[in-house]
Design a protein around this motif. Sequence first.
Motif, mmCIF file in Angstrom:
data_model
loop_
_atom_site.group_PDB
_atom_site.id
_atom_site.type_symbol
_atom_site.label_atom_id
_atom_site.label_comp_id
_atom_site.label_asym_id
_atom_site.label_seq_id
_atom_site.Cartn_x
_atom_site.Cartn_y
_atom_site.Cartn_z
ATOM 1 N N GLN A 166 0.849 -1.188 0.000
ATOM 2 C CA GLN A 166 0.000 0.000 0.000
ATOM 3 C C GLN A 166 0.882 1.234 0.000
ATOM 4 O O GLN A 166 1.973 1.223 0.537
ATOM 5 C CB GLN A 166 -0.890 0.057 1.249
ATOM 6 N N ASP A 177 2.418 2.926 3.528
ATOM 7 C CA ASP A 177 2.671 1.958 4.579
ATOM 8 C C ASP A 177 4.077 1.396 4.557
ATOM 9 O O ASP A 177 4.523 0.799 5.523
ATOM 10 C CB ASP A 177 1.663 0.811 4.474
ATOM 11 N N ALA A 221 3.111 -0.096 15.032
ATOM 12 C CA ALA A 221 2.107 0.386 14.080
ATOM 13 C C ALA A 221 2.463 -0.066 12.664
ATOM 14 O O ALA A 221 1.600 -0.495 11.892
ATOM 15 C CB ALA A 221 2.009 1.905 14.147
ATOM 16 N N ASP A 222 3.740 0.020 12.335
ATOM 17 C CA ASP A 222 4.174 -0.418 11.005
ATOM 18 C C ASP A 222 3.954 -1.917 10.822
ATOM 19 O O ASP A 222 3.520 -2.370 9.761
ATOM 20 C CB ASP A 222 5.652 -0.074 10.785
ATOM 21 N N THR A 262 0.330 -2.686 10.088
ATOM 22 C CA THR A 262 -0.167 -2.403 8.743
ATOM 23 C C THR A 262 0.584 -3.195 7.677
ATOM 24 O O THR A 262 0.019 -3.550 6.650
ATOM 25 C CB THR A 262 -0.146 -0.885 8.482
ATOM 26 N N SER A 273 -1.064 -6.316 7.784
ATOM 27 C CA SER A 273 -2.376 -5.951 7.247
ATOM 28 C C SER A 273 -3.526 -6.322 8.190
ATOM 29 O O SER A 273 -3.580 -7.421 8.745
ATOM 30 C CB SER A 273 -2.649 -6.583 5.886
ATOM 31 N N TYR A 274 -4.417 -5.370 8.304
ATOM 32 C CA TYR A 274 -5.635 -5.608 9.090
ATOM 33 C C TYR A 274 -6.511 -6.669 8.434
ATOM 34 O O TYR A 274 -7.424 -7.180 9.057
ATOM 35 C CB TYR A 274 -6.412 -4.306 9.253
ATOM 36 N N GLY A 275 -6.207 -6.974 7.190
ATOM 37 C CA GLY A 275 -6.935 -8.053 6.521
ATOM 38 C C GLY A 275 -6.652 -9.408 7.143
ATOM 39 O O GLY A 275 -7.361 -10.376 6.875
ATOM 40 N N ASP A 326 -6.564 -9.761 10.464
ATOM 41 C CA ASP A 326 -7.105 -9.760 11.831
ATOM 42 C C ASP A 326 -7.907 -11.027 12.093
ATOM 43 O O ASP A 326 -8.635 -11.501 11.214
ATOM 44 C CB ASP A 326 -8.051 -8.553 12.025
ATOM 45 N N LYS A 350 -12.359 -8.620 15.779
ATOM 46 C CA LYS A 350 -12.531 -7.181 16.008
ATOM 47 C C LYS A 350 -13.730 -7.015 16.943
ATOM 48 O O LYS A 350 -14.630 -7.857 16.946
ATOM 49 C CB LYS A 350 -12.855 -6.431 14.710
ATOM 50 N N TRP A 396 -16.542 -9.563 15.890
ATOM 51 C CA TRP A 396 -16.338 -10.121 14.547
ATOM 52 C C TRP A 396 -15.184 -11.105 14.602
ATOM 53 O O TRP A 396 -14.167 -10.842 15.239
ATOM 54 C CB TRP A 396 -16.014 -8.988 13.574
ATOM 55 N N ALA A 435 -20.971 -11.405 8.448
ATOM 56 C CA ALA A 435 -20.554 -9.999 8.480
ATOM 57 C C ALA A 435 -21.171 -9.271 7.299
ATOM 58 O O ALA A 435 -21.254 -9.808 6.197
ATOM 59 C CB ALA A 435 -19.035 -9.905 8.426
ATOM 60 N N HIS A 485 -20.363 -6.323 5.579
ATOM 61 C CA HIS A 485 -19.629 -5.678 4.493
ATOM 62 C C HIS A 485 -18.508 -6.520 3.918
ATOM 63 O O HIS A 485 -17.944 -6.185 2.897
ATOM 64 C CB HIS A 485 -19.061 -4.339 4.972
ATOM 65 N N PHE A 486 -18.116 -7.565 4.595
ATOM 66 C CA PHE A 486 -16.962 -8.301 4.111
ATOM 67 C C PHE A 486 -17.050 -9.724 4.640
ATOM 68 O O PHE A 486 -18.125 -10.255 4.849
ATOM 69 C CB PHE A 486 -15.679 -7.567 4.566
ATOM 70 N N SER A 487 -15.895 -10.315 4.900
ATOM 71 C CA SER A 487 -15.855 -11.719 5.276
ATOM 72 C C SER A 487 -16.064 -11.895 6.777
ATOM 73 O O SER A 487 -16.168 -10.943 7.531
ATOM 74 C CB SER A 487 -14.491 -12.279 4.894
ATOM 75 N N TYR A 536 -1.925 5.663 7.957
ATOM 76 C CA TYR A 536 -1.611 4.636 6.961
ATOM 77 C C TYR A 536 -2.568 4.749 5.780
ATOM 78 O O TYR A 536 -3.300 5.719 5.642
ATOM 79 C CB TYR A 536 -1.649 3.243 7.599
ATOM 80 N N GLU A 549 -5.997 0.025 4.351
ATOM 81 C CA GLU A 549 -5.897 -0.590 5.673
ATOM 82 C C GLU A 549 -6.974 -0.056 6.620
ATOM 83 O O GLU A 549 -7.473 -0.786 7.474
ATOM 84 C CB GLU A 549 -4.502 -0.356 6.261
ATOM 85 N N LEU A 558 -9.938 -2.062 5.788
ATOM 86 C CA LEU A 558 -9.815 -3.433 6.307
ATOM 87 C C LEU A 558 -10.064 -3.472 7.810
ATOM 88 O O LEU A 558 -10.671 -4.403 8.322
ATOM 89 C CB LEU A 558 -8.426 -3.989 5.997
#
Lengths: 504, 393
Positions: A369, A372, A401-402, A405, A408-410, A412, A415, A453, A479, A481-483, B127, B131, B134
Motif C-alpha cells: 500500500q 505503509d 504500528a508499522d 499495517t 495488514s488488518y486483513g 485480523d 474485532k 467479529w 458480516a 460488508h466483508f468476510s 496509513y 488498511e 480493512l
Amino acid sequence: MAFSQSTVPMRWPSGPLDIARQSKVEGFTPAARTALERWHEPAALDFIKNSPVDCLVISWAGGLPEDAAQQKTIAPLVAEAHKRTLSVIGWVDGKVDSTAAIASAKAAGLDAVAIEGFTGKSVFPVITWADRAKTPWDAASPVLAVTDNVWTGVRGATTPAAGEEATEAGPTAAPWLDFNSWFVQLARARVSKPVWMLFDPPGKGAVITAQAYSLAIADQESRGGRWVLSLDEKLRAGLASGDAAAQKIWQSVSDTITFFAKQHVAWRNYKCAGIVGVISNYTGDNYEMSGEILNLSGRRDLLCQPIWTSRAATTPFTGLKALVYADTAKPAPALRTKMMAFVQQGGLLITGPGWGNEGVALTGAAAPQMYDVDRYDVRAVGKGRLAVAKSELLDPWEVAADVNTLVSYGNDLFKFFNSSSTGCNYYTVAPDGKSAVLHGFSFAPPRGVRTAWLRDKHLGAKLWTIGAAAPVPLKPVPAEHFSGEEYQLPAGAIQNYIALEFEV
Amino acid sequence: MSNQIDRRTFLAGLGAASAIGFATKPLRAAAPVAPVSVAKCASYGSEFVTTAAKMFDQIGGLGKLVQGKTVGIKINLTGTGDRRWDYYGSGRSYWTHPDTVAGVIHLMDKAGAKRIRILEGAMSWPYSLAEFLLRANWDPKVLLSAGSNVELINTNMPYPGKKPYATFKVPNGGIIFPEIVMSTAYSECDVMVSMSKIKEHSAAAITLGIKNMFGATPCTVYGNKAGVDEPFPVPYGGRQEIMHDGSRPPTKIAAAEKDPKTPRQSGYRLPRIIADIVAAVPVHLTILDGIETITGAELPNANTKFVKPNILVIGTNVVNTDAVAAAVMGFDPMASKGTTPFERADNNLQFAEQLGVGSRDLKQIEVVGTPIKDALFEFRKVRAATPQPIPKA
C-alpha cells in the motif's frame, strides 16, 4: 507446601511493619492505621472466607526496627491461616539479611519466604522476586514473581483527584492503555512455573471499582498469569469495618478469581493464536524494543507470540503470518536461515537495517500500500516479503504500528465494534484445537451494544461473564460488508471483561 | 449539464458584485442551478446500480462528466470505524455504503473514466485508506476491482512525492478562510464527486454533499496536533481546535482565517468553512444515499435512530443537490439559524449560495424523477414519533 498454577495468593499488609511504612506516607489516616491493625488479627481471615484465596503474602521483614514486632505479633494470624489450610509467604524487602529472614520464617512456620533477587541455595522454599528489568528467569524459585508492573486500565482514568495526571492518549489520540499481559505472555513463553504479577492499585484519590479489579485480574489470567491480589486502602478499611459496599466489591473480586482459577482452569493452557512472532533475546535494549513491541501490539489487538531466540530453533513458525526481528545484533546463522526459509514459503519478515537487503524490490501495484512501506524497503523473496527498515528501529510505537499495517488488518482474527476503548484482547486455542476463547476487554463503558467479529467460522459460541450463573449461547450472523462472522453481544454484556468460548 | 448557469460567468459577475459589498448582498437569484434527480431505492447492490445509472442519465449522463477524466470521489467515513448503530454495519447507518462506492466506480469506469480515486481523510490514521477499510472490515479489493484504474487515498496524510499539499483559493476571498490546503490528490482530479449518507449533524445541522467535503481537509494541517510551522507528520484526532473552535490557526502552509474576531462557535464556523471549501474545490457530482441512514446526528449515539427512507438524491450542483435532499428530509433549505434544522448552526447552503456555488431555492431547481413530496421522509418527525434509542447496554 508446593505452589502451583492453582495457588491464589493475596498480599496481606498488616501490623507494625506496614504501619511503620505507611506512617511515613503523607495522608496516612487513623482509619488506615486501624485497618492495618484489624488485618493483623486472626479474625481478619473472615474477610476472605469462602473466596478462592489460599495463600497469604504477609509482610515479614523490611530491614526496619519493627521487623521483630511484626514477626512476633503476626504469629496468631499465621496459625489461624494454617488452621484454615491457607499457606503463608513472608515478604521480604529492603536491606535484610536473607539468611536471617529465611531462618525466622522457617522458625515461625511460614511456608515460604519471598526475597528480592535471591540466588542462593535454601532447603526452605524461597521465592525470588524482582522488577521486570531484572526478572529472575533462571532462579530456582518455585514461582516467577515480578514487580514493577502497571495497574491495568486507561492511564489516568482512575486518578481523577485534583492535581493528578489526566487521562493520557497515544500518538494518534487513542487513550493510553496500561496492561501487563504482554509480559505474562513473554514469561509464559520462557518458564513453566507459575507467573505471579505484583502490583498495587493506584494510590490516594483513586476510586477503584469492582470492574477495575476485574480488569486487573483478567489482564493477567487471560494469559495464564496470576495477580497477587492487592486491595486498595479504602477497600481494606471498608472490609475491616464491615462496610456493605466494600463487601460487594470484594465479592466481585472473589467471583473474578473464581471464574479463572476454579471455573476455567483449562483456559490457562490454551495457546495464543497470534499471527506475528516477535523473536528476541529480550535482554537490555532488545527487551526495551521487542518487549514494547509486544506491549504496543497488544494495544492494537495485533496478536503476537514472543519467541525467545534461545528457543527459536525449536519453535515452529506454523500459523504465523509474520516475524519481527528487532534485536540490535544479527541472529545466529542458523536462525537467520530459518527465518528466511519462512519468508521463502510466504511469510513476512520485518527487521532492522542491519539485516541487509535481499530479493526483488516491490514497487507500484506490487507494493502492499502507498505510505505503509515508507519506512521500509519491502522486497519479494520467494513467496514472501522481506521488510527491512531504512533506518534504525528506535520507536517501538512506530514499529508496532508499522508491523500492524505491513501484516495488514486483513489478517485480523477478531474485532470488536462499539467497545469504546479496547485493546489487550486475546484469542487462544485449546491444545487439542477443539475449542477457542476470545478474551474481550473494554476499558470504558461500551458505546452501545457490542459486536464481536471473527475471521474464522466456529461450530458454536457462548458468552461468559463474571458472576453469571451460566453462559449465554450466541449464534453467528454473516458480516455485513466483508468476510467473517459476527456475534451480537446482548445488551447486558457491559462488563469490562467478557469471554467468548467457541467450539472449533 | 446544459441547464446549468455557467459558473465561471457567474463568478465573473460575482467579482463585480463584491466590489460593491458582496457580504451584504447575497446573489441568490443568480446562483447556478442544475437538475437534481431523486429516486426511490430500497436496497444496495444491483438495485442501487440500476437506479443510480438511470439517475445519472436524468441529469445529463455520466459519460459527459467523467470520460477520459481523473475522478475523485470523496466518500464519508467519519470517525474511526469501530462504532456502529446497534449491530448494523457502518455502511448501513452513517458511513458511505461500500456497495454504493463500488457501484459508482463500476458505472464511472463503464462511462470511460480514466482514473478513479476514492478519497477520504481517515481519522487518526497514518496509513493507507485500504488498511483503514480493512480495519473496519470492508474489502478494499472490491473497490479496487470495480474499475480498471482505481486508487484508494488517505487524504489525511501528506501525498507522496515532492508536493504533498495543494492550495485552493476561495473565490472572492472566502468567508472564514481565503484559501484551503488539501492533499495534492485533490488537485490532480478533473472531476470531484461528493458521496455521503443523507444524515443530520450535531454541529452543522445536516451532513450532505457540502458538509462531506469538510473531511477533505488534512488533519496534519487543520487537525488538533497540526504543526505551527510545518504539518504534523501524522493526523491526530479531529479538527476541533482549528476548525470547530477556532482556538488556534492552521499550520502556516495554510492561510490563517480572515477575521479572528468572528465568533468562536462551531455553529457559526462550520457552515461558513464548508461553504469556503466547496467554493474553492468545485464539486461536479453529488451522490447522496438515503436508502438506510440515521437521524439525530452524524455518528451513532443515544439520540440517533436507524431509519430507512429508501431514497437517493443525485445532482451535478452540490448546493442544488443538498437543497433538494434537505427538502426530502423535511427541512427547508432556505431556513435561517434558529429554525429547524438549524437550531444551533447557520445554514451552510446559504453561504455556499452566497459564494456562488449554487442556488438553494427549490423554486429554481428542476427536480427530475421522483417528486420531493413523494420521496419526503421527515427525519425529525420520524425520530420523534417512534423513539428507538440504542438499547441500553
